[in-house]
Design an enzyme around this catalytic site. Structure first.
Site, PDB file in Angstrom:
ATOM      1  N   HIS A 175      40.335  46.431  35.069  1.00 52.79           N
ATOM      2  CA  HIS A 175      41.787  46.175  35.086  1.00 52.79           C
ATOM      3  C   HIS A 175      42.061  44.707  34.807  1.00 52.79           C
ATOM      4  O   HIS A 175      41.160  43.861  34.872  1.00 52.79           O
ATOM      5  CB  HIS A 175      42.411  46.594  36.422  1.00 52.79           C
ATOM      6  N   CYS A 229      35.713  45.096  41.398  1.00 47.81           N
ATOM      7  CA  CYS A 229      36.229  45.537  40.103  1.00 47.81           C
ATOM      8  C   CYS A 229      35.857  44.545  39.005  1.00 47.81           C
ATOM      9  O   CYS A 229      35.395  43.436  39.271  1.00 47.81           O
ATOM     10  CB  CYS A 229      37.749  45.677  40.156  1.00 47.81           C
TER      11      CYS A 229
END
Length: 309
Positions: A113, A126
């Site tokens: 992301h 992440c």
């Protein structure tokens, strides 16, 4: 969400993406989709170099700096698929933090992301990307895309490769008639990945994240840090693969058609694998074990259980 002041797209201007990736500064990326407008997509994320490279139809079409998990929240290495895509997403674990252009890799919270890119690992696990690159990536990918996360401090190179699933001559392998498992009915369709562990002397075949087969496999010779083969096309002239290498100098390794003889496996298993391969299929060869809790470090391989973040 703040990004470094120098976050920007770097124009390729005819220069190879794999050459430009080493020059990128935090927040920078390159996007050159014209070299391969269509075809299967594969992404390679290197935690050691904090870079990601996107391949389409076997050609690098984009590269970006990233920020992965900080100490205590390390991003896992292994082979993953995109399980879910959401343009607008907020973390349920970390104070409703925004995760634009989220592409989920695990149900335990690891995803691609957009996010802050300080030039070093700083996330909760992440893989953060520049905002514009994450938007371009979101538009270029589909559910089921394979993402390889490695930690070897090199960039992948390209080369031709043999058909590792091809039939071999009788008496060429001691495992030719060894028993194996094959259950294609467990998953009727979806992307196919073959994971070969030299440590376990075993291969597993996954389709759409579900194990449909496994067999004993021995790999002859050194495999260093491991490598991957991506089937980019299959036409009247045969199979056409992209090879990615994760150790040594990181350059493309030229191999002969006889390279397939390095893989000692049951004949019928090779044939069965051949029947499920499609453009976009991946063969991963790793020196690591696939078993958690062993003396070596375990490799994460495509998860398919439910969960939320």
């Amino acid at each position: 969400m703040s990004l470094p002041a120098h976050a920007q797209q770097i124009e390729a201007a005819g220069r190879p993406v794999l050459e430009l990736v080493t020059t990128l500064k935090p927040g920078q990326f390159v996007w050159s989709p014209g070299s391969a407008p269509e075809g299967p997509v594969l992404m390679v994320v290197n935690l050691a170099t904090q870079r990601a490279i996107l391949f389409r139809n076997g050609l690098p079409i984009g590269a970006s700096t990233v920020s992965s998990g900080k100490p205590g929240y390390e991003t896992p290495t292994g082979v993953f698929t995109v399980l879910e895509k959401k343009k607008e997403h907020y973390s349920k674990t970390y104070g409703n933090a925004p995760m634009p252009n989220m592409q989920r890799l695990t149900w335990k919270g690891i995803a691609l992301h957009a996010g802050n890119l300080p030039g070093y690992p700083a996330s909760h696990g992440c893989i953060r990307l520049p905002m514009k690159f994450s938007n371009l990536l979101f538009g270029a990918t589909k559910l089921g895309m394979t993402v390889i996360i490695t930690s070897f401090p090199v960039q992948p190179g390209q080369s031709t490769t043999p058909d590792l699933a091809a039939a071999i001559a009788p008496n060429a392998t001691t495992l030719a008639r060894a028993p194996f498992e094959w259950h294609p009915e467990r998953s009727a369709s979806g992307p196919v990945s073959v994971i070969i562990s030299a440590a376990d002397e075993r291969a597993i075949v996954l389709r759409n994240g579900v194990e449909i087969g496994s067999a004993p496999v021995r790999v002859n010779g050194s495999i260093a840090g491991g490598f991957a083969y991506a089937l980019r096309a299959w036409d009247a002239t045969g199979q056409h693969w992209l090879k990615l290498q994760y150790s040594g100098a990181g350059q493309g390794m030229e191999v002969s058609p006889g390279e397939g003889d390095r893989f000692d496996a049951p004949w019928d298993f090779r044939h069965a694998v051949q029947t499920v391969l499609r453009p976009g299929s991946i063969i991963i060869v790793t020196p690591q074990t696939l078993h958690a809790g062993s003396s070596g470090s375990a490799l994460t391989v495509i998860e398919n259980d439910g969960g939320t973040r």
